[in-house]
Design an enzyme around this catalytic site. Structure first.
Site, PDB file in Angstrom:
ATOM      1  N   ARG A   1      31.268  32.129  39.414  1.00 50.41           N
ATOM      2  CA  ARG A   1      31.426  32.676  40.774  1.00 50.41           C
ATOM      3  C   ARG A   1      32.892  33.021  40.953  1.00 50.41           C
ATOM      4  NH1 ARG A   1      30.599  35.506  44.850  1.00 50.41           N
ATOM      5  NH2 ARG A   1      29.650  34.693  46.763  1.00 50.41           N
ATOM      6  N   GLY A   2      33.151  34.347  41.024  1.00 42.93           N
ATOM      7  CA  GLY A   2      34.531  34.811  41.004  1.00 42.93           C
ATOM      8  C   GLY A   2      35.411  34.209  42.079  1.00 42.93           C
TER       9      GLY A   2
ATOM     10  N   GLU B   1      22.020  36.704  36.592  1.00 42.56           N
ATOM     11  CA  GLU B   1      22.697  36.587  35.311  1.00 42.56           C
ATOM     12  C   GLU B   1      22.222  35.345  34.560  1.00 42.56           C
ATOM     13  OE1 GLU B   1      27.125  37.732  34.903  1.00 42.56           O
ATOM     14  OE2 GLU B   1      27.108  35.545  35.105  1.00 42.56           O
TER      15      GLU B   1
ATOM     16  N   ASP C   1      35.303  31.404  43.427  1.00 39.70           N
ATOM     17  CA  ASP C   1      35.546  29.970  43.224  1.00 39.70           C
ATOM     18  C   ASP C   1      36.561  29.699  42.124  1.00 39.70           C
ATOM     19  OD1 ASP C   1      33.768  29.335  45.191  1.00 39.70           O
ATOM     20  OD2 ASP C   1      32.185  28.588  43.855  1.00 39.70           O
ATOM     21  N   THR C   2      36.404  30.371  40.947  1.00 41.06           N
ATOM     22  CA  THR C   2      37.143  29.904  39.763  1.00 41.06           C
ATOM     23  C   THR C   2      37.843  30.992  38.962  1.00 41.06           C
ATOM     24  OG1 THR C   2      35.181  30.089  38.348  1.00 41.06           O
ATOM     25  CG2 THR C   2      35.518  27.989  39.489  1.00 41.06           C
ATOM     26  N   ARG C   3      37.750  32.276  39.408  1.00 42.09           N
ATOM     27  CA  ARG C   3      38.346  33.333  38.581  1.00 42.09           C
ATOM     28  C   ARG C   3      39.822  33.080  38.324  1.00 42.09           C
ATOM     29  NH1 ARG C   3      37.107  38.347  37.271  1.00 42.09           N
ATOM     30  NH2 ARG C   3      35.414  38.508  38.767  1.00 42.09           N
TER      31      ARG C   3
ATOM     32  N   GLY D   1      34.326  52.769  35.647  1.00 38.84           N
ATOM     33  CA  GLY D   1      33.281  53.765  35.863  1.00 38.84           C
ATOM     34  C   GLY D   1      31.913  53.322  35.384  1.00 38.84           C
TER      35      GLY D   1
END
Length: 1089
Positions: free
Chosen positions: A25-26, A92, A28-30, A58
């Site tokens: 989850r970007g 995913e 949260d933890t990216r 793109g």
């Protein structure tokens, strides 16, 4: 010719684009944990996918993401506090779990700031997130199914071993993960095959066996089959498929070869090296056993032992489940099924051959390095595939040898192989033969050289005469060594047929040929026409010959002028001559003979051809008197279809005879009384001796089988001179016998009695006590076309208190009396073509099958009784004329046409009643499909009906569908259990066809006018509807894993040459397309940002 890579090899190439795929989850933890983990992995040279680094500007995110998932080796889902709020992350994860299930990929979950229990059981913040999704989806059936898949994926991922962050240094936590990943990717995959055609489905099946039972348990699975089937190749493919999921793994190749010459200790050392990465020097095998157990009993281990042939190897390398840690898997490949059973391995799989389009595909790749072949080669390709008989090894050898060759060279090479087997193939297959005991080798050679294609009954007695009562043990050993296959009758378990693979047969014949490649007379067995002609004509036989089998009706045999061709064969034990005519007599047959079978050839064969036929009859008697005195060892004498045999003379010299058969000797008139005093005789058959008027008295205490059927001139049953307690079976069909003698009561242990077309036979009341004694133990009774009346039938039923199968077909009675209900053991009742039968007043309480085909006078009340719910729910299979009767109302689901379907979940329904009105006068045949898989032919469900090709009127067929039994036979029980655990709907389709003949060709046609009904007996405690009759997926896009099932039946009927991998790709793309349409409807805020 341009080279290509076979499409089917992609699944086993293991050339991954990415070593690691990060799911997170970007928000949260990216920029924290996931970013640091990504850097640590890439710093170690581990190519890692993260969505914003590798996606070109793109690109649409979904197709690129799906491609990245498919091309990744290891998945790390980072479960953070808000992971479940993202629909994108959850979709995913569904694809990741799919790759774990179907491709054997490693999933390493990381629980960052969350409790694994919350992820597993959907509680805490994860429960809240899923509840929010459910609230938004509650009016959308498509998305509710999608939510169900999310929950399954979260539970499955959380059940896997992974890493749980705790208070401490993050860099150490990341370091542990990177170290683990580095160790995993350092393991190099095994080379499986240049062209792994057909492996995908086989790997999936073995994977399902490995997954049975508890994930924490230690499972041992055995793969067995003859040499050349690809057991080792399958083992390597499985190793590559799942080894990443284990703490340590080891594939030990060629255990049989490598353990020879005291090398078993070195295999133990190799096992420790591969699993623990440490070199260990062991003093002995005994020292290695506790050492391996001590070091591995806490580790989740994958161990594959390839080509095991001795219990010592298993004791030294994998002594038991307690040697390995929880979740371990041990796979053993062997040619010896008994070895697996002796080691306590219950889960086994017989590796099958490669046939049809798969065999052609492999041969094309081997011979042309391409799957596209000039059409001019098609005939010779099909010939090569037929020659290979399903063995991948043969396809590879033949294909390699024929690479770059012309069609004429192909033909010449195949001609040579069919005469003398390829040496490499022979040596590989001979390994199992070499492992046999000497007598077992002899039994195998007998079957391979002389008895392939014969029914077991045809040669059981012959082998028993050679090897005694241990023959069944020897046969069992041959089957367990994968040298023969045994098929048994389903109802009794007795052996029906013994078959062997064509190449196994050739191997056996080659073993005998190698005994003396140049001189057939020096070999132990003769079966080839040219060899036998040469030996008999040139008188080159020797004492080494033990068995001769001759069946060459198209040629007259010439033996040496003095007729002494057999004189030097002093160890000849079996001589079988069928449909053969000699120009000289058979003289000087050796006294060593135990088995003599003369079928359809006893004319001038035993006498000088210069004698006129009018003299032959009398001279034959003289010959017989002298001839039969010398064979003291003879146990079997068969004189079937001997047209010149008119008298059977004194046979008192054959005191060791156990089987005597003279069937269809149509000119036989008299039999000498000595036949009734052969004290060891067990089987006696005069079947078809139509001119025989008298049978001598029998004092044969050892006799257990008597057949005097079709002796149409025989007017009296033979007098029985003693208690015949061994007599179990009597066939008495179509004779002129009017009454059974009082000595018939000596048969007080009779098991089976067949009286067929014995219309003249009467049972006087004064003999009531005798019949009561004789029939009291009969379990199988056939009284077919015996003109039984209504007065006679109750008397028979009173006598037959223990009968289990009762055939009363084609009789004159009008009613089945109430006393039939007192036959508590009766389970099979046949009333076919009792055209006068009107009433059935009694039904046996334990009846399983009732056939009343052709009973055209049956009353409406009896038909209603046969259609009763109570009788059918008890599981009875029933057939009878239906006239204008409709399907009863208790069949809650009814339809017209040839097909009917239902769906079930949670539990395989155990009580399903089916009724069929075919709408025609042909016998129906059932085809059953479960989730698109065709079950084995189900004719046994319509038992008894196959006797009738064309019926006089329309009939009803009722049976109980044994669904769990069918799924078990299909070898899909574990797969269905998984679907049941996932609460998925499982589709069952019944398809009915009729058998017809079209220009002498047997074909099947749809029952387009049929009426079908189904009734499912619901358990009282089952309030929820778990069996439905409408498609639960109709009108929705189902994204469940069940979409990965193979095509349904209608697709299977189209014969298209498509590789297995292409089919899998098509199925997966169908699911992906559906997922894309759903995912693209989500807002962009759901992405990793």
């Amino acid at each position: 010719m341009a080279m290509q890579s076979p499409p089917s090899s992609s699944s086993f190439s293991y050339a991954f684009t990415y070593q690691v795929f990060l799911s997170f989850r970007g928000t949260d933890t990216r920029h924290g944990f996931t970013g640091n983990l990504y850097k640590a992995l890439t710093d170690k040279g581990i190519k890692t996918f993260i969505d914003d680094n590798d996606l070109q500007r793109g690109d649409e995110i979904t197709p690129s993401l799906l491609k990245a998932i498919e091309e990744s080796r290891i998945f790390i889902p980072v479960f953070s506090i808000n992971y479940a709020t993202s629909k994108f992350c959850l979709d995913e994860l569904v694809h990741i779990i799919h790759c774990y299930k179907t491709e054997g990929r490693l999933v390493l979950p990381v629980f960052f700031g969350v409790d694994p229990t919350n992820v597993r059981h959907h509680t805490g913040r994860y429960g809240e997130a899923l509840a929010g999704h459910e609230k938004r989806f509650q009016n959308d059936k498509n998305n509710m199914e999608r939510l169900h898949q999310w929950k399954l994926a979260l539970t499955q991922a959380a059940n896997l071993s992974g890493y749980h962050s705790s208070h401490g240094y993050e860099y150490k936590f990341i370091g542990d993960i990177v170290k683990y990943i580095s160790n995993k990717i350092s393991r190099q995959p095994l080379h499986v095959a240049n062209y792994p055609v057909g492996l995908q489905s086989r790997v999936q099946h073995v994977k399902s066996l490995l997954d049975e039972g508890s994930d924490d348990g230690v499972h041992m699975v055995g793969l067995y089959g003859t040499g050349g089937l690809g057991k080792s190749t399958l083992g390597k493919a499985i190793y590559n498929f799942i080894s990443d999921q284990f703490e340590c793994s080891c594939f030990l190749e060629n255990v049989r070869e490598n353990s020879a010459s005291n090398k078993l200790k070195h295999l133990q050392e190799e096992l420790l090296l591969k699993t623990l990465q440490q070199k260990t020097k062991l003093g002995s095998v005994s020292e290695g056993i506790p050492y391996i157990k001590e070091r591995l009993h806490t580790k989740k281990t994958l161990l594959i032992l390839d080509d095991v042939d001795d219990m010592k190897q298993l004791h030294a390398l994998a002594g038991g489940p307690d040697w390995f840690g929880r979740g371990s898997r041990v796979i053993i490949t062997t040619r010896d099924k008994h070895l697996l059973r002796s080691h306590g391995i219950k889960s086994t799989h017989e590796v099958k051959g490669l046939y049809g389009t798969e065999a052609l595909e492999l041969l094309r790749w081997m011979a042309f390095k391409n799957n596209k072949v000039p059409s001019s080669y098609e005939d010779v390709l099909n010939r090569a595939v037929s020659y290979a008989s399903g063995l991948p090894l043969v396809l590879e050898i033949v294909g390699s040898n024929l690479f770059g060759k012309t069609i004429e060279e192909w033909k010449g090479t195949l001609d040579g192989y069919e005469k003398i087997p390829n040496k490499k193939i022979h040596e590989i297959l001979k390994v199992s033969y070499d492992a046999l005991e000497e007598e077992q080798q002899s039994v195998f050679l007998d079957i391979a050289c002389c008895f392939k294609g014969c029914g077991w009954k045809e040669f059981e007695d012959i082998l028993r005469a050679h090897y005694g009562h241990c023959i069944k043990h020897h046969l069992g050993v041959l089957a367990e060594k994968s040298l023969v296959k045994i098929s048994s009758t389903s109802y009794s378990g007795s052996i029906n047929h013994v078959t062997l693979h064509d190449f196994i047969e050739d191997m056996g014949k080659e073993v005998v040929r190698q005994e003396s490649p140049k001189e057939p007379g020096e070999r132990s067995r003769l079966w080839c026409q040219d060899d036998i002609v040469n030996v008999l004509k040139e008188n080159t036989g020797t004492r080494k010959i033990e068995m001769i089998y001759m069946n060459f009706p198209s040629e007259e045999f010439v033996i040496d002028k003095k007729g002494k061709a057999f004189k030097k064969m002093t160890r000849l034990k079996t001589l079988i001559i069928e449909n053969v005519h000699f120009s000289k007599g058979l003289k000087y047959l050796p006294s060593s003979l135990r088995v003599l079978k003369l079928r359809g050839c006893l004319s001038e064969s035993l006498l000088s051809c210069s004698l006129s036929k009018c003299l032959i009859f009398n001279l034959f008697i003289c010959f017989f008197l002298v001839f039969m005195q010398k064979f003291q060892n003879m146990k079997i004498l068969t004189l079937d279809r001997c047209e010149y045999l008119t008298h059977i003379p004194d046979v008192s010299g054959l005191q060791n005879l156990e089987k005597f058969s003279f069937e269809y000797c149509e000119n036989l008139i008299t039999i000498h009384n000595s036949i009734g005093h052969l004290n060891k005789l067990e089987r006696l058959s005069a079947n078809g001796c139509s001119k025989l008027e008298r049978f001598p008295p029998l004092g044969l205490a050892s006799l257990n089988e008597l057949n005097i059927s079709y002796c149409e001139s025989l007017k009296s049953f033979p007098k029985l001179l003693c208690k015949m307690t061994n007599m179990k079976t009597i066939w008495l069909q179509k004779t002129s016998i009017r009454e059974l003698p009082s000595s018939f009561q000596n048969l007080n242990e009779l098991f089976q009695l067949t009286l067929w077309e014995c219309g003249m036979l009467r049972f006087p009341k004064q003999n009531d006590q005798m019949y009561s004694i004789v029939f009291s133990k009969v379990t199988n009774l056939v009284l077919n076309n015996c003109k039984l009346s209504d007065e006679c039938l109750p008397i028979f039923l009173k006598w037959c208190v223990n009968v289990k199968l009762l055939d009363l077909s084609r009789n004159n009675f009008k009613l089945i009396p109430e006393c039939l209900s007192e036959c508590h053991l009766l389970n099979n009742l046949i009333l076919d073509n009792c055209k006068s039968l009107e009433e059935i007043r009694g039904i046996a309480p334990n009846l399983e099958r009732l056939s009343a085909m052709g009973c055209k006078s049956l009353s409406s009340s009896s038909r209603r009784m046969l259609l009763s719910q109570k009788l059918n729910e008890a599981g009875c299979i029933i057939s009878f004329p239906n006239f204008s009767d409709g399907i009863p109302d208790w069949f809650e689901h009814q339809s017209r046409g040839d097909t009917i379907s239902f769906w079930f979940r949670k539990k395989i329904p155990s009580n399903i009643s089916v009724i069929l009105f075919p709408g025609c006068m042909s016998t129906p045949q059932l085809c059953l499909f479960v989730n698109g898989y065709k079950c084995f032919p189900c004719n046994y469900l319509l038992w008894g009906f196959v006797l009738f090709e064309i019926l006089e009127s329309e009939h009803s067929f009722l049976f109980n569908l044994k669904l769990e039994e069918e799924i078990t036979h299909l070898c899909r029980l574990s797969e269905m259990d998984e679907a049941i655990l996932r609460n998925e709907w499982i589709h069952v389709e019944l398809n009915f066809v009729k058998n017809v003949w079209n220009k002498s060709i047997h074909v099947t046609e749809k029952l387009s006018s049929a009426q079908i009904g189904i009734h499912v007996r619901m358990e009282k405690s089952n309030a929820e509807e778990n069996v439905i009759f409408t498609d639960p997926h109709r009108g929705c896009r189902n994204t469940s894993l069940s979409q990965f099932e193979p095509p349904l039946k209608k697709q299977r009927l189209v014969e298209v040459v498509v590789s297995e991998t292409e089919i899998w790709q098509q199925q997966y793309l169908a699911l992906v397309s559906g997922m894309q349409n759903l995912v693209l409807t989500e807002t962009k805020e759901e992405h990793h940002c």
